[in-house]
Design a protein around this motif. Structure first.
Motif, PDB file in Angstrom:
ATOM      1  N   MET A 135     -54.038  93.682  97.365  1.00  0.00           N
ATOM      2  CA  MET A 135     -54.863  92.821  96.350  1.00  0.00           C
ATOM      3  C   MET A 135     -54.171  91.341  96.287  1.00  0.00           C
ATOM      4  O   MET A 135     -52.972  91.188  96.237  1.00  0.00           O
ATOM      5  N   LYS A 136     -55.102  90.545  96.189  1.00  0.00           N
ATOM      6  CA  LYS A 136     -54.681  89.027  96.300  1.00  0.00           C
ATOM      7  C   LYS A 136     -54.451  88.804  94.858  1.00  0.00           C
ATOM      8  O   LYS A 136     -54.966  89.145  93.733  1.00  0.00           O
ATOM      9  N   SER A 137     -53.430  87.961  94.590  1.00  0.00           N
ATOM     10  CA  SER A 137     -53.063  87.254  93.204  1.00  0.00           C
ATOM     11  C   SER A 137     -52.521  85.934  93.220  1.00  0.00           C
ATOM     12  O   SER A 137     -52.124  86.026  94.220  1.00  0.00           O
ATOM     13  N   ILE A 138     -52.703  85.296  91.978  1.00  0.00           N
ATOM     14  CA  ILE A 138     -52.196  84.131  91.909  1.00  0.00           C
ATOM     15  C   ILE A 138     -51.567  83.927  90.407  1.00  0.00           C
ATOM     16  O   ILE A 138     -51.856  84.895  89.676  1.00  0.00           O
ATOM     17  N   THR A 139     -50.610  83.282  90.343  1.00  0.00           N
ATOM     18  CA  THR A 139     -50.085  82.972  88.922  1.00  0.00           C
ATOM     19  C   THR A 139     -50.893  81.989  88.056  1.00  0.00           C
ATOM     20  O   THR A 139     -51.965  81.285  88.564  1.00  0.00           O
ATOM     21  N   VAL A 140     -50.583  81.712  86.737  1.00  0.00           N
ATOM     22  CA  VAL A 140     -51.597  80.965  86.145  1.00  0.00           C
ATOM     23  C   VAL A 140     -51.314  79.549  86.438  1.00  0.00           C
ATOM     24  O   VAL A 140     -52.115  78.717  86.233  1.00  0.00           O
ATOM     25  N   GLN A 141     -50.131  79.072  86.806  1.00  0.00           N
ATOM     26  CA  GLN A 141     -49.726  77.643  87.512  1.00  0.00           C
ATOM     27  C   GLN A 141     -50.610  77.484  88.431  1.00  0.00           C
ATOM     28  O   GLN A 141     -51.257  76.495  88.560  1.00  0.00           O
ATOM     29  N   GLU A 142     -50.772  78.254  89.444  1.00  0.00           N
ATOM     30  CA  GLU A 142     -51.825  78.225  90.638  1.00  0.00           C
ATOM     31  C   GLU A 142     -53.061  78.035  90.060  1.00  0.00           C
ATOM     32  O   GLU A 142     -53.899  77.267  90.758  1.00  0.00           O
ATOM     33  N   LEU A 143     -53.532  78.821  89.175  1.00  0.00           N
ATOM     34  CA  LEU A 143     -54.870  78.967  88.549  1.00  0.00           C
ATOM     35  C   LEU A 143     -55.228  77.512  88.077  1.00  0.00           C
ATOM     36  O   LEU A 143     -56.155  76.813  88.231  1.00  0.00           O
ATOM     37  N   ARG A 144     -54.139  77.017  87.391  1.00  0.00           N
ATOM     38  CA  ARG A 144     -54.440  75.501  86.896  1.00  0.00           C
ATOM     39  C   ARG A 144     -54.947  74.502  87.853  1.00  0.00           C
ATOM     40  O   ARG A 144     -55.416  73.639  87.602  1.00  0.00           O
ATOM     41  N   GLU A 145     -54.298  74.756  89.102  1.00  0.00           N
ATOM     42  CA  GLU A 145     -54.538  73.603  90.080  1.00  0.00           C
ATOM     43  C   GLU A 145     -55.548  74.061  91.056  1.00  0.00           C
ATOM     44  O   GLU A 145     -56.220  73.281  91.931  1.00  0.00           O
ATOM     45  N   ARG A 146     -56.382  75.131  91.017  1.00  0.00           N
ATOM     46  CA  ARG A 146     -57.691  75.558  91.690  1.00  0.00           C
ATOM     47  C   ARG A 146     -58.679  74.707  91.174  1.00  0.00           C
ATOM     48  O   ARG A 146     -59.155  74.428  89.926  1.00  0.00           O
ATOM     49  N   VAL A 147     -59.454  74.121  92.125  1.00  0.00           N
ATOM     50  CA  VAL A 147     -60.715  73.612  91.956  1.00  0.00           C
ATOM     51  C   VAL A 147     -61.929  74.205  92.653  1.00  0.00           C
ATOM     52  O   VAL A 147     -61.744  74.610  93.908  1.00  0.00           O
ATOM     53  N   GLY A 148     -62.885  74.491  91.820  1.00  0.00           N
ATOM     54  CA  GLY A 148     -64.106  74.907  92.622  1.00  0.00           C
ATOM     55  C   GLY A 148     -64.152  76.471  92.608  1.00  0.00           C
ATOM     56  O   GLY A 148     -65.116  77.088  93.432  1.00  0.00           O
ATOM     57  N   VAL A 149     -63.073  77.190  92.299  1.00  0.00           N
ATOM     58  CA  VAL A 149     -63.049  78.883  92.485  1.00  0.00           C
ATOM     59  C   VAL A 149     -63.725  79.221  90.820  1.00  0.00           C
ATOM     60  O   VAL A 149     -62.930  79.060  89.900  1.00  0.00           O
ATOM     61  N   PRO A 150     -64.625  80.008  90.832  1.00  0.00           N
ATOM     62  CA  PRO A 150     -65.153  80.604  89.562  1.00  0.00           C
ATOM     63  C   PRO A 150     -64.267  81.410  88.919  1.00  0.00           C
ATOM     64  O   PRO A 150     -63.136  82.382  89.678  1.00  0.00           O
ATOM     65  N   LEU A 151     -64.213  81.587  87.674  1.00  0.00           N
ATOM     66  CA  LEU A 151     -63.190  82.396  87.121  1.00  0.00           C
ATOM     67  C   LEU A 151     -63.852  83.250  85.821  1.00  0.00           C
ATOM     68  O   LEU A 151     -64.717  82.870  85.199  1.00  0.00           O
ATOM     69  N   ILE A 152     -63.663  84.675  86.206  1.00  0.00           N
ATOM     70  CA  ILE A 152     -64.404  85.843  85.426  1.00  0.00           C
ATOM     71  C   ILE A 152     -63.144  86.142  84.419  1.00  0.00           C
ATOM     72  O   ILE A 152     -62.049  86.675  85.057  1.00  0.00           O
ATOM     73  N   ASP A 153     -63.344  86.038  83.037  1.00  0.00           N
ATOM     74  CA  ASP A 153     -62.565  86.723  82.092  1.00  0.00           C
ATOM     75  C   ASP A 153     -63.299  88.202  81.699  1.00  0.00           C
ATOM     76  O   ASP A 153     -64.336  88.318  81.310  1.00  0.00           O
ATOM     77  N   VAL A 154     -62.297  89.191  82.075  1.00  0.00           N
ATOM     78  CA  VAL A 154     -62.913  90.649  81.888  1.00  0.00           C
ATOM     79  C   VAL A 154     -62.526  91.096  80.388  1.00  0.00           C
ATOM     80  O   VAL A 154     -62.616  92.464  80.179  1.00  0.00           O
ATOM     81  N   ARG A 155     -61.835  90.393  79.595  1.00  0.00           N
ATOM     82  CA  ARG A 155     -61.527  90.683  78.044  1.00  0.00           C
ATOM     83  C   ARG A 155     -62.832  91.044  77.458  1.00  0.00           C
ATOM     84  O   ARG A 155     -63.897  90.840  77.900  1.00  0.00           O
ATOM     85  N   GLU A 156     -62.616  91.747  76.315  1.00  0.00           N
ATOM     86  CA  GLU A 156     -64.023  91.990  75.723  1.00  0.00           C
ATOM     87  C   GLU A 156     -64.244  90.697  74.745  1.00  0.00           C
ATOM     88  O   GLU A 156     -63.603  89.784  74.429  1.00  0.00           O
ATOM     89  N   PRO A 157     -65.824  90.855  74.330  1.00  0.00           N
ATOM     90  CA  PRO A 157     -66.134  89.336  73.910  1.00  0.00           C
ATOM     91  C   PRO A 157     -65.249  88.766  72.742  1.00  0.00           C
ATOM     92  O   PRO A 157     -65.266  87.754  72.559  1.00  0.00           O
ATOM     93  N   GLU A 158     -64.686  89.727  71.761  1.00  0.00           N
ATOM     94  CA  GLU A 158     -64.055  89.181  70.553  1.00  0.00           C
ATOM     95  C   GLU A 158     -62.688  88.543  71.005  1.00  0.00           C
ATOM     96  O   GLU A 158     -62.211  87.455  70.582  1.00  0.00           O
ATOM     97  N   GLU A 159     -62.258  89.001  72.276  1.00  0.00           N
ATOM     98  CA  GLU A 159     -60.823  88.328  72.613  1.00  0.00           C
ATOM     99  C   GLU A 159     -61.258  87.063  73.376  1.00  0.00           C
ATOM    100  O   GLU A 159     -60.575  86.018  73.299  1.00  0.00           O
ATOM    101  N   TYR A 160     -62.227  86.962  74.153  1.00  0.00           N
ATOM    102  CA  TYR A 160     -62.811  85.938  74.760  1.00  0.00           C
ATOM    103  C   TYR A 160     -63.264  84.800  73.736  1.00  0.00           C
ATOM    104  O   TYR A 160     -62.816  83.697  74.011  1.00  0.00           O
TER     105      TYR A 160
END
Length: 97
Positions: free
Chosen positions: A1-26
């Motif tokens: 499984m590929k993974s990245i840190t939140v620091q790497e996420l912060r620097e990513r550009v053009g990659v969609p982000l899917i949040d799989v938490r429940e609607p109230e958390e989101y």
């Protein structure tokens, strides 16, 4: 499984982000630009997943890891965000409400 840190996420550009938490958390706070497709409904929302590579986030990285594993087995190019939204917020990165 590929993974990245939140620091790497912060620097990513053009990659969609899917949040799989429940609607109230989101609704309580999310990484800017994240699209909510809850884990509990993901099987019914596959048609809403982006074409190509995308990142998956939850609160701490556990649910998102499970989702990424399931999606990879179906041929999706998904990457888990280790630490999730909790770590993102804990580091003082911007939160969208």
């Amino acid at each position: 499984m590929k993974s990245i840190t939140v620091q790497e996420l912060r620097e990513r550009v053009g990659v969609p982000l899917i949040d799989v938490r429940e609607p109230e958390e989101y609704a309580a706070g999310r990484v800017p630009g994240a699209v909510n497709l809850p884990m509990s409904q993901i099987g019914d929302l596959l048609d809403q997943l982006p074409d190509g590579a995308f990142d998956v986030i939850c609160a701490a990285g556990v649910r998102s890891a499970r989702v990424v594993e399931a999606l990879e087995s179906r041929g999706y190019d998904a990457t888990n965000v280790d630490g999730g939204t909790n770590t993102w917020e804990g580091l003082g990165f911007p939160i969208e409400r």
